[in-house]
Design an enzyme around this catalytic site. Sequence first.
Site, PDB file in Angstrom:
ATOM      1  N   THR A  95      69.663 -81.838  20.460  1.00  0.00           N
ATOM      2  CA  THR A  95      70.765 -81.115  19.809  1.00  0.00           C
ATOM      3  C   THR A  95      70.459 -80.809  18.344  1.00  0.00           C
ATOM      4  OG1 THR A  95      72.294 -82.232  21.295  1.00  0.00           O
ATOM      5  CG2 THR A  95      73.234 -81.224  19.316  1.00  0.00           C
ATOM      6  N   ILE A  96      70.059 -81.808  17.596  1.00  0.00           N
ATOM      7  CA  ILE A  96      69.802 -81.605  16.165  1.00  0.00           C
ATOM      8  C   ILE A  96      68.405 -81.021  15.957  1.00  0.00           C
ATOM      9  CG2 ILE A  96      69.634 -82.756  13.919  1.00  0.00           C
ATOM     10  CD1 ILE A  96      72.512 -82.625  15.072  1.00  0.00           C
ATOM     11  N   GLY A 128      72.149 -91.303  12.745  1.00  0.00           N
ATOM     12  CA  GLY A 128      72.326 -92.346  13.746  1.00  0.00           C
ATOM     13  C   GLY A 128      71.583 -93.618  13.389  1.00  0.00           C
ATOM     14  N   CYS A 147      77.058 -86.395  10.776  1.00  0.00           N
ATOM     15  CA  CYS A 147      77.898 -85.187  10.695  1.00  0.00           C
ATOM     16  C   CYS A 147      79.235 -85.481  10.025  1.00  0.00           C
ATOM     17  CB  CYS A 147      78.108 -84.622  12.091  1.00  0.00           C
ATOM     18  SG  CYS A 147      78.478 -85.881  13.337  1.00  0.00           S
ATOM     19  N   ASN A 148      79.898 -86.581  10.412  1.00  0.00           N
ATOM     20  CA  ASN A 148      81.186 -86.917   9.786  1.00  0.00           C
ATOM     21  C   ASN A 148      81.004 -87.264   8.314  1.00  0.00           C
ATOM     22  OD1 ASN A 148      83.428 -86.803  11.730  1.00  0.00           O
ATOM     23  ND2 ASN A 148      82.194 -88.243  12.913  1.00  0.00           N
ATOM     24  N   ARG A 199      84.673 -85.874  18.524  1.00  0.00           N
ATOM     25  CA  ARG A 199      84.427 -85.299  19.850  1.00  0.00           C
ATOM     26  C   ARG A 199      83.817 -86.389  20.746  1.00  0.00           C
ATOM     27  NH1 ARG A 199      80.002 -87.259  19.327  1.00  0.00           N
ATOM     28  NH2 ARG A 199      78.026 -86.234  18.895  1.00  0.00           N
ATOM     29  N   HIS A 254      82.581 -95.371   8.641  1.00  0.00           N
ATOM     30  CA  HIS A 254      82.287 -94.070   8.026  1.00  0.00           C
ATOM     31  C   HIS A 254      82.512 -94.077   6.513  1.00  0.00           C
ATOM     32  CE1 HIS A 254      83.241 -93.286  12.305  1.00  0.00           C
ATOM     33  NE2 HIS A 254      82.261 -92.411  12.207  1.00  0.00           N
ATOM     34  N   GLY A 255      83.546 -94.811   6.070  1.00  0.00           N
ATOM     35  CA  GLY A 255      83.826 -94.864   4.622  1.00  0.00           C
ATOM     36  C   GLY A 255      82.643 -95.433   3.846  1.00  0.00           C
ATOM     37  N   HIS A 279      84.507 -82.203  15.537  1.00  0.00           N
ATOM     38  CA  HIS A 279      85.335 -83.313  15.053  1.00  0.00           C
ATOM     39  C   HIS A 279      86.495 -82.733  14.236  1.00  0.00           C
ATOM     40  CE1 HIS A 279      82.092 -86.100  15.983  1.00  0.00           C
ATOM     41  NE2 HIS A 279      81.298 -85.624  15.055  1.00  0.00           N
ATOM     42  N   GLN A 310      79.742 -80.919  14.729  1.00  0.00           N
ATOM     43  CA  GLN A 310      78.806 -82.055  14.703  1.00  0.00           C
ATOM     44  C   GLN A 310      77.367 -81.648  14.979  1.00  0.00           C
ATOM     45  OE1 GLN A 310      80.944 -81.437  17.147  1.00  0.00           O
ATOM     46  NE2 GLN A 310      79.770 -81.437  19.051  1.00  0.00           N
TER      47      GLN A 310
HETATM   48  P1  NAD Z   1      69.690 -85.695  21.462  1.00  0.00           P
HETATM   49  O1  NAD Z   1      69.702 -86.747  22.512  1.00  0.00           O
HETATM   50  O2  NAD Z   1      70.409 -84.423  21.719  1.00  0.00           O
HETATM   51  O3  NAD Z   1      68.186 -85.303  21.113  1.00  0.00           O
HETATM   52  C1  NAD Z   1      67.210 -86.283  20.917  1.00  0.00           C
HETATM   53  C2  NAD Z   1      65.900 -85.730  21.473  1.00  0.00           C
HETATM   54  O4  NAD Z   1      64.870 -86.681  21.216  1.00  0.00           O
HETATM   55  C3  NAD Z   1      65.956 -85.519  22.992  1.00  0.00           C
HETATM   56  O5  NAD Z   1      65.379 -84.278  23.268  1.00  0.00           O
HETATM   57  C4  NAD Z   1      65.103 -86.670  23.541  1.00  0.00           C
HETATM   58  O6  NAD Z   1      64.451 -86.322  24.740  1.00  0.00           O
HETATM   59  C5  NAD Z   1      64.106 -86.857  22.415  1.00  0.00           C
HETATM   60  N1  NAD Z   1      63.465 -88.165  22.383  1.00  0.00           N
HETATM   61  C6  NAD Z   1      63.844 -89.329  22.954  1.00  0.00           C
HETATM   62  N2  NAD Z   1      62.954 -90.304  22.677  1.00  0.00           N
HETATM   63  C7  NAD Z   1      62.004 -89.738  21.901  1.00  0.00           C
HETATM   64  C8  NAD Z   1      60.809 -90.223  21.315  1.00  0.00           C
HETATM   65  N3  NAD Z   1      60.423 -91.487  21.427  1.00  0.00           N
HETATM   66  N4  NAD Z   1      60.058 -89.361  20.597  1.00  0.00           N
HETATM   67  C9  NAD Z   1      60.418 -88.067  20.447  1.00  0.00           C
HETATM   68  N5  NAD Z   1      61.548 -87.551  20.997  1.00  0.00           N
HETATM   69  C10 NAD Z   1      62.314 -88.387  21.713  1.00  0.00           C
HETATM   70  O7  NAD Z   1      70.204 -86.403  20.147  1.00  0.00           O
HETATM   71  P2  NAD Z   1      70.853 -85.686  18.881  1.00  0.00           P
HETATM   72  O8  NAD Z   1      72.302 -85.510  19.132  1.00  0.00           O
HETATM   73  O9  NAD Z   1      70.045 -84.519  18.494  1.00  0.00           O
HETATM   74  O10 NAD Z   1      70.740 -86.846  17.808  1.00  0.00           O
HETATM   75  C11 NAD Z   1      69.552 -87.063  17.072  1.00  0.00           C
HETATM   76  C12 NAD Z   1      69.891 -87.830  15.821  1.00  0.00           C
HETATM   77  O11 NAD Z   1      70.780 -87.033  15.047  1.00  0.00           O
HETATM   78  C13 NAD Z   1      70.604 -89.171  16.037  1.00  0.00           C
HETATM   79  O12 NAD Z   1      70.270 -90.054  14.996  1.00  0.00           O
HETATM   80  C14 NAD Z   1      72.072 -88.789  15.907  1.00  0.00           C
HETATM   81  O13 NAD Z   1      72.888 -89.877  15.552  1.00  0.00           O
HETATM   82  C15 NAD Z   1      71.976 -87.761  14.796  1.00  0.00           C
HETATM   83  N6  NAD Z   1      73.099 -86.822  14.756  1.00  0.00           N
HETATM   84  C16 NAD Z   1      73.612 -86.305  15.906  1.00  0.00           C
HETATM   85  C17 NAD Z   1      74.692 -85.441  15.819  1.00  0.00           C
HETATM   86  C18 NAD Z   1      75.340 -84.882  17.046  1.00  0.00           C
HETATM   87  O14 NAD Z   1      76.544 -84.698  17.048  1.00  0.00           O
HETATM   88  N7  NAD Z   1      74.624 -84.595  18.094  1.00  0.00           N
HETATM   89  C19 NAD Z   1      75.218 -85.087  14.590  1.00  0.00           C
HETATM   90  C20 NAD Z   1      74.617 -85.574  13.434  1.00  0.00           C
HETATM   91  C21 NAD Z   1      73.560 -86.463  13.524  1.00  0.00           C
END
Ligand code: NAD
Length: 356
Positions: free
Chosen positions: A11-12, A110, A140-141, A168, A194-195, A220, A301
């Site tokens: 996602t990110i 995360g 994100c938050n 969400r 979060h605070g 969110h 997010q």
């Molecule tokens: P995600 O699960 O959508 O994507 C993570 C990707 O990493 C997946 O494609 C997965 O296959 C891959 N992956 C797993 N193990 C791996 C490894 N050992 N080496 C390389 N790639 C690997 O997760 P996300 O939502 O993109 O979250 C990523 C980070 O961003 C986390 O720390 C999360 O907390 C943070 N984050 C997420 C959001 C959100 O809402 N999705 C918002 C802000 C921050």
Amino acid sequence: MIRVGVNGYGTIGKRVADAVAAQPDMELVGVTKTKPNYEAESAIRRGYDLYAAIADRAEEFDDAGVPIAGTLSDLLESVDVAVDCTPSGIGARNRSVYAAHDTPAIFQGGEDADVADASFNARTSFEAARGADTLRVVSCNTTGLARLLAPLEAAYGVEKARVTLVRRGGDPSETGRGPINDVVPDPTTVPSHHGPDVNTVLPGVDVDTAALKAPVTAMHTHSVNVTLRETPTTETVRELLDAEPRIFTIPEAAGIDGAGKLKEYAMDCGRPRGDLWENCVWEESINVSGRDLYLFENVHQEADVVPENVDAIRALTTDLSATESVERTNEALGVGLESLLASDEGDARDPITADD
Ligand code: NAD
């Protein structure tokens, strides 16, 4: 050119990759995947070089007909900075890998704050990142709260902020997440974490948060009450927030009543993936009563941390100022949504009788 590798194309990661590729001073060297799934295939379609995140699985990509340019080690040898976008907890495990390659790295929210030399938000802590080898872009938050509280602190002083976060339940692609039929305190303990996380990028601002999870995927929602040290008018607070390039104030005339229409608006405006990189604050919710400010904002997010990652790359690798970096990022991506519809010039609407 700053050579960038993205480790973790979910996602990110996919959004950070696109944002890096759009910058005039950056080159996206490649992205990693653990397995040759639809995201790996779409990375190839977008023209990105793909690397196997786990060397032992490199053959699986060949077998699946998905060409790779090498493994994570090869990628790390070819870049000036790695952006770790792996799931929570994996980033901390990858820290030693980046260190072994002497590659500066950026982690995501995360991870715990101690994963990196400093936590990062472009609005509040760009300069604090100077000289760091590793940064953590806050969640994100936290990003949304820092962007909102920083201008309020600078203009009026924040005596105390109290925010309820309606989070969400999962991202649209996360078919296994929930809840699907409840609103769940998460964490049940109050105040939530979060605070304190806001204080990693905005120290000294007193902010308490409580969080719930709701069965929605789009955004969110934050219900915000800030007791200020001064007594601005509602209008001056609206102007203050409107002037922030990463805050979009939604005019009442837009007829946007929630995340559904916000995302629809973003897609109609041609935003990639319908992404909203800005905090979205409902203009008519902004209301000052005495020293108390109230408002509702939504945070996408999947998207708000993306421009922050781009700025974090420059904070790690260049001498550019925060202002220059943010302007460059915003221009390259088109951050700074502004509605053509007229704003409501008056004070907040009259209170209406509650019906539930
Ligand atoms: P995600 O699960 O959508 O994507 C993570 C990707 O990493 C997946 O494609 C997965 O296959 C891959 N992956 C797993 N193990 C791996 C490894 N050992 N080496 C390389 N790639 C690997 O997760 P996300 O939502 O993109 O979250 C990523 C980070 O961003 C986390 O720390 C999360 O907390 C943070 N984050 C997420 C959001 C959100 O809402 N999705 C918002 C802000 C921050």
